[in-house]
Write a protein that holds these residues in place. Structure first.
Motif, PDB file in Angstrom:
ATOM      1  N   LEU A 101       0.825  -1.200   0.000  1.00  0.00           N
ATOM      2  CA  LEU A 101       0.000   0.000   0.000  1.00  0.00           C
ATOM      3  C   LEU A 101       0.861   1.251   0.000  1.00  0.00           C
ATOM      4  O   LEU A 101       0.534   2.248  -0.661  1.00  0.00           O
ATOM      5  N   ARG A 102       1.965   1.226   0.713  1.00  0.00           N
ATOM      6  CA  ARG A 102       2.868   2.376   0.698  1.00  0.00           C
ATOM      7  C   ARG A 102       3.465   2.577  -0.689  1.00  0.00           C
ATOM      8  O   ARG A 102       3.602   3.708  -1.154  1.00  0.00           O
ATOM      9  N   GLU A 103       3.814   1.474  -1.326  1.00  0.00           N
ATOM     10  CA  GLU A 103       4.318   1.581  -2.700  1.00  0.00           C
ATOM     11  C   GLU A 103       3.260   2.152  -3.635  1.00  0.00           C
ATOM     12  O   GLU A 103       3.576   2.805  -4.628  1.00  0.00           O
ATOM     13  N   ASP A 104       2.000   1.911  -3.292  1.00  0.00           N
ATOM     14  CA  ASP A 104       0.885   2.377  -4.113  1.00  0.00           C
ATOM     15  C   ASP A 104       0.428   3.785  -3.730  1.00  0.00           C
ATOM     16  O   ASP A 104      -0.614   4.251  -4.183  1.00  0.00           O
ATOM     17  N   GLY A 105       1.198   4.446  -2.870  1.00  0.00           N
ATOM     18  CA  GLY A 105       0.903   5.838  -2.561  1.00  0.00           C
ATOM     19  C   GLY A 105       0.020   6.062  -1.352  1.00  0.00           C
ATOM     20  O   GLY A 105      -0.535   7.146  -1.188  1.00  0.00           O
ATOM     21  N   ILE A 106      -0.109   5.040  -0.477  1.00  0.00           N
ATOM     22  CA  ILE A 106      -0.923   5.189   0.735  1.00  0.00           C
ATOM     23  C   ILE A 106      -0.057   4.855   1.943  1.00  0.00           C
ATOM     24  O   ILE A 106       0.397   3.717   2.096  1.00  0.00           O
ATOM     25  N   TYR A 107       0.161   5.840   2.800  1.00  0.00           N
ATOM     26  CA  TYR A 107       0.939   5.590   4.010  1.00  0.00           C
ATOM     27  C   TYR A 107      -0.003   5.078   5.097  1.00  0.00           C
ATOM     28  O   TYR A 107      -0.937   5.766   5.506  1.00  0.00           O
ATOM     29  N   MET A 108       0.265   3.871   5.572  1.00  0.00           N
ATOM     30  CA  MET A 108      -0.544   3.275   6.631  1.00  0.00           C
ATOM     31  C   MET A 108       0.377   2.740   7.714  1.00  0.00           C
ATOM     32  O   MET A 108       1.523   2.351   7.444  1.00  0.00           O
ATOM     33  N   ARG A 109      -0.127   2.748   8.929  1.00  0.00           N
ATOM     34  CA  ARG A 109       0.600   2.171  10.061  1.00  0.00           C
ATOM     35  C   ARG A 109      -0.385   1.293  10.817  1.00  0.00           C
ATOM     36  O   ARG A 109      -1.388   1.786  11.332  1.00  0.00           O
ATOM     37  N   PRO A 110      -0.145  -0.019  10.893  1.00  0.00           N
ATOM     38  CA  PRO A 110      -1.151  -0.940  11.436  1.00  0.00           C
ATOM     39  C   PRO A 110      -1.160  -0.984  12.953  1.00  0.00           C
ATOM     40  O   PRO A 110      -0.213  -0.558  13.628  1.00  0.00           O
ATOM     41  N   LEU A 111      -2.239  -1.508  13.486  1.00  0.00           N
ATOM     42  CA  LEU A 111      -2.319  -1.909  14.886  1.00  0.00           C
ATOM     43  C   LEU A 111      -2.350  -3.437  14.880  1.00  0.00           C
ATOM     44  O   LEU A 111      -3.404  -4.064  14.948  1.00  0.00           O
ATOM     45  N   GLY A 112      -1.175  -4.043  14.718  1.00  0.00           N
ATOM     46  CA  GLY A 112      -1.102  -5.497  14.573  1.00  0.00           C
ATOM     47  C   GLY A 112      -1.743  -5.934  13.282  1.00  0.00           C
ATOM     48  O   GLY A 112      -1.344  -5.498  12.195  1.00  0.00           O
ATOM     49  N   ASN A 113      -2.762  -6.789  13.365  1.00  0.00           N
ATOM     50  CA  ASN A 113      -3.452  -7.246  12.158  1.00  0.00           C
ATOM     51  C   ASN A 113      -4.673  -6.378  11.826  1.00  0.00           C
ATOM     52  O   ASN A 113      -5.498  -6.756  10.997  1.00  0.00           O
ATOM     53  N   VAL A 114      -4.768  -5.229  12.481  1.00  0.00           N
ATOM     54  CA  VAL A 114      -5.823  -4.255  12.178  1.00  0.00           C
ATOM     55  C   VAL A 114      -5.196  -3.106  11.398  1.00  0.00           C
ATOM     56  O   VAL A 114      -4.201  -2.518  11.834  1.00  0.00           O
TER      57      VAL A 114
END
Length: 820
Positions: free
Chosen positions: A774-787
């Motif tokens: 997703l980061r490579e696709d232009g979306i920065y995300m940071r998970p909460l484990g498997n959430v």
């Protein structure tokens, strides 16, 4: 033999408004230097400076081939006035004069013209071929010599900002293609703006805002005339206030020594170059002027190249330097892979601008889908507004002490809070610096109110001992999280954040109820009832709803489930031997954030509040995450149809521009601290309590988010955000075999990946491959484990939200295919 260029004119006829919604803002390539040429006003010589830089780049060496790109995004007065043609012609003349043996190929293109110039007879010619290359382009041209926004309106060539940026991005791609295989310093591109720094573009957006997503380094052409010092400084401040890097200032000498005050103002951090007086005779071909300016332009070019290489080195070195000296929060450094450090060059609205190495190095946009730990909400326009507001406030106030004092930003902020999120219940505003400390304050308030109501207060004239009439506890929920300070952690249930490794002092001073949760699966809303609830008539049966509106409907108060909840709460409290010492209820309304983005049944929370009211237990809402439209309403209290005694707000309070938090309270809570002794007052504070910049930013943000004129997502009634997440995409994702549950509400979209054992929970790395894609696709995300979750802002368009869901679904499909 030098062969002169042709004029290649490609006309794309536009009789209606050009519109486009690019998948994301374009990237800025860093393979070669690119600069914006700004003017402090119109007529200060931007095009002469562009031509001088071009001559210095192309005509200084007979042995080293070089390439220069001149881009003019917006041109009015066309074709009588064409800056790109002027640069082309002057380079042609200078080449013959300075070095006839240098073979120069050149091209000139005008990409889009208004219908008003269709009859212009501009004949194409032959393109010259040579050792070095000059490429000149005008992107959009209008006939009338007025501001672009007026010309666009009058001539039928209206262009949206996104289209201008997309076209400019395509031109940058051409620069990369033509420069492939060349040394970095052998290719130079300048983008010359129209008019002054704050002149409007074709949509009416100021150009300093229009080009901001690229954040291209700048050369400012100042004004050497009478009054030019003021105009140049104003232009410089307009650029730096928006985050542009100005590498040099150049202006024509009018004999007024303007360079002295300018260098003093800039404290010699930015070079100031003075060009010779420009001949005023229209018949003068300016060749002598360019020759006399050659050394200065060579110096300017070297400054530009030096700044470019310094920037590249900083960007390349930052990950290594960060690893050596920074200790990141909530991060196991051993698990950060090589290449796993994201270098953020800047932010524009909802997008990071990150340094990436693809085929070449670029500054690429990346949507901040975790809202930088839930703080962000502004679009690019609001970001600029907040920067101006804070600049003004910092200059006016700096920082001032708050006890027994007042200043306008704090007073205005308090009024707006009590008229907004605290309307109908709160009467006092207590300022602090972040969410965790706002919680600490709330607990002190609640315990005092409880102690007064239940007769626990000691003689406040001599309250200097550690003797306590009772040990007060909190009533809270499993999966709760209220901050990282010691007191706030004591008020939350045991979790990964409170274990011995993290907090050896933690005891958990409370009774923690296990709440029912709400989620979507297979396009159906479900309620999960934990063990311990007695509901024989529905045992083994699922509880479902067709929409979230049904979940929040107040009519559920009369349902059998409300009775089940009330019985469970009463039973747990009666069994708790210290139930008489429960001095506060604290909970996150509707959504539990750091505990896994769980949605609590609003009916349960409403029943719980009512039960506490009957026992005179003060109620605290922790709205640090949920407040200010995060869940589609200004305050989550509107969703559970009840109000607290005390509530905490932070994060989006200031639009995410600067830390600030508040704790709101009722008059009854405030009165419990009133007395003849200072010892009875609330003895809690921060050095930066109610700091003026934070309060000013909060005022601007509160007003901006709820005004339909600035936030198009606000409904006509002004109480709700329109639906941001596409129903069909939400349904598809909720029905995906890799998904355990989905929650969507307001600006929040949550999904939990199916996982067992080590693949589930906060410490899980199960989602890492999906996050990387997703980061490579232009979306920065940071998970909460498997959430994992998407968090947009109150002003984010539904179109952008839909693009995020489409990308998420696409990457989810690939992730699931690899796992199975």
């Amino acid at each position: 033999m030098f062969r002169f260029p042709s004029l290649l004119l490609s006309r794309r006829l536009h009789r209606r408004k050009l519109s486009s919604t690019p998948s994301r803002p374009p990237s800025l390539p860093l393979s070669h230097p690119i600069y914006l040429i700004w003017g402090s006003n119109t007529g200060v010589g931007k095009t002469l400076v562009s031509a001088g830089i071009a001559a210095s780049s192309l005509l200084s060496s007979a042995t080293t081939p070089s390439q220069f790109h001149y881009l003019k995004p917006l041109q009015t007065g066309f074709p009588a006035d064409s800056d790109s043609r002027f640069v082309l012609n002057k380079l042609r003349q200078l080449s013959l004069l300075r070095n006839p043996n240098v073979h120069l190929s050149s091209s000139h293109r005008v990409l889009n013209v208004s219908p008003a110039v269709l009859d212009t007879n501009l004949l194409p010619g032959e393109v010259g071929r040579g050792h070095s290359e000059l490429h000149c382009k005008t992107l959009y041209a209008w006939e009338e010599a007025v501001s672009p926004h007026l010309a666009a309106e009058r001539e039928g060539l209206a262009v949206q900002d996104s289209v201008v940026l997309e076209t400019l991005g395509e031109c940058f791609e051409y620069v990369v293609e033509r420069g492939a295989g060349r040394e970095r310093s052998d290719v130079l591109c300048v983008v010359e703006t129209a008019g002054g720094v704050a002149s409007p573009g074709p949509s009416g957006t100021l150009q300093c805002d229009l080009y901001r997503p690229f954040r291209i380094p700048a050369v400012l052409v100042g004004d050497g005339r009478l009054g030019g010092i003021s105009g140049t400084i104003s232009a410089y401040e307009s650029l730096t206030l928006r985050g542009y890097d100005v590498v040099a200032v150049a202006f024509e000498d009018h004999g007024l020594l303007n360079e002295g005050p300018l260098m003093s103002y800039m404290r010699n951090k930015v070079p100031v170059l003075v060009l010779p007086p420009i001949p005023r005779d229209p018949s003068n071909d300016l060749m002598e002027w360019f020759e006399s300016s050659h050394r200065i332009f060579t110096n300017l070019k070297e400054i530009m190249l030096s700044a470019y290489f310094e920037r590249i080195k900083k960007l390349q070195d930052m990950p290594r330097e960060a690893r050596d000296i920074i200790w990141w929060p909530f991060t196991q450094h051993k698990l950060v892979p090589d290449g796993g450090v994201t270098v953020i060059d800047s932010r524009c609205g909802e997008n990071f601008s990150i340094f990436k190495v693809q085929k070449t190095e670029v500054i690429a946009p990346q949507f901040d889908a975790c809202a930088s730990w839930w703080t962000q909400g502004p679009d690019a326009i609001m970001q600029a507004e907040l920067a101006r507001e804070m600049g003004y406030t910092a200059a006016r106030f700096g920082h001032v002490m708050f006890p027994e004092n007042v200043h306008e930003p704090a007073l205005n902020c308090a009024k707006l809070l009590l008229q907004g999120v605290g309307k109908g219940w709160a009467s006092r505003t207590y300022f602090s610096d972040n969410g965790s400390t706002a919680i600490e304050i709330a607990l002190k308030m609640a315990f005092r109110k409880f102690s007064v109501d239940h007769g626990f207060i000691v003689d406040c004239h001599d309250d200097t001992t550690n003797e306590r009439p009772t040990e007060l506890m909190v009533l809270a929920l499993q999966r709760s999280y209220h901050g990282d300070t010691l007191g706030a952690m004591e008020a939350q249930a045991p979790s990964s954040y409170t274990g011995f490794l993290q907090q050896p002092w933690y005891t958990g001073r409370g009774l923690f109820l296990d709440p029912p949760s709400v989620f979507m699966h297979n396009n159906t809303w479900n309620i999960s009832i934990p063990e311990g609830y007695v509901w024989e008539s529905q045992k083994g049966q699922s509880i479902t709803f067709s929409s979230s509106d049904e979940v929040f409907h107040k009519g559920r108060d009369k349902s059998e489930l409300a009775t089940v909840y009330s019985s469970y709460i009463s039973k747990v409290l009666s069994r708790f031997k210290e139930s008489n010492n429960v001095g506060a209820l604290i909970m996150e309304p509707v959504i539990q954030g750091a505990g896994g983005m769980h949605m609590v049944d609003p009916l349960f929370q409403r029943v719980l509040v009512n039960e506490c009211r009957s026992r005179k237990i003060p109620v605290i809402f922790d709205e640090v995450f949920t407040g200010f439209w995060r869940l589609g309403v200004e305050t989550a209290a509107e969703l559970i149809h009840c109000v607290p005694d005390i509530a905490c707000f932070g994060k989006l309070l200031t639009g995410g521009i600067i830390p600030l938090a508040v704790t709101l309270a009722t008059n009854a809570v405030f009165d419990s601290f009133i007395g003849d002794s200072k010892l009875k007052a609330l003895l809690h504070g921060h050095s930066y309590s109610a700091h003026a910049m934070g309060c000013a930013a909060a005022v601007k943000s509160i007003q901006w988010f709820k005004d339909p004129c600035s936030n198009s997502n606000i409904t006509s009634e002004g109480r709700l955000l329109r639906e941001l997440w596409d129903d069909k995409m939400v349904c598809r994702i909720s029905s995906h075999p890799a998904i355990q549950r989905v929650v969507t509400l307001g600006t929040l979209f949550v999904l939990e990946l199916k996982g067992e054992g080590a693949s589930a929970g906060y410490g899980s790395l199960y989602a890492r491959p999906l996050i990387e894609k997703l980061r490579e696709d232009g979306i920065y995300m940071r998970p909460l484990g498997n959430v994992i979750y998407l968090l947009c802002g109150p002003c984010t368009s539904p179109e952008i939200c839909n693009q995020l869901l489409i990308k998420l679904h696409r990457q989810l499909e690939e992730f699931y295919g690899c796992k199975n």
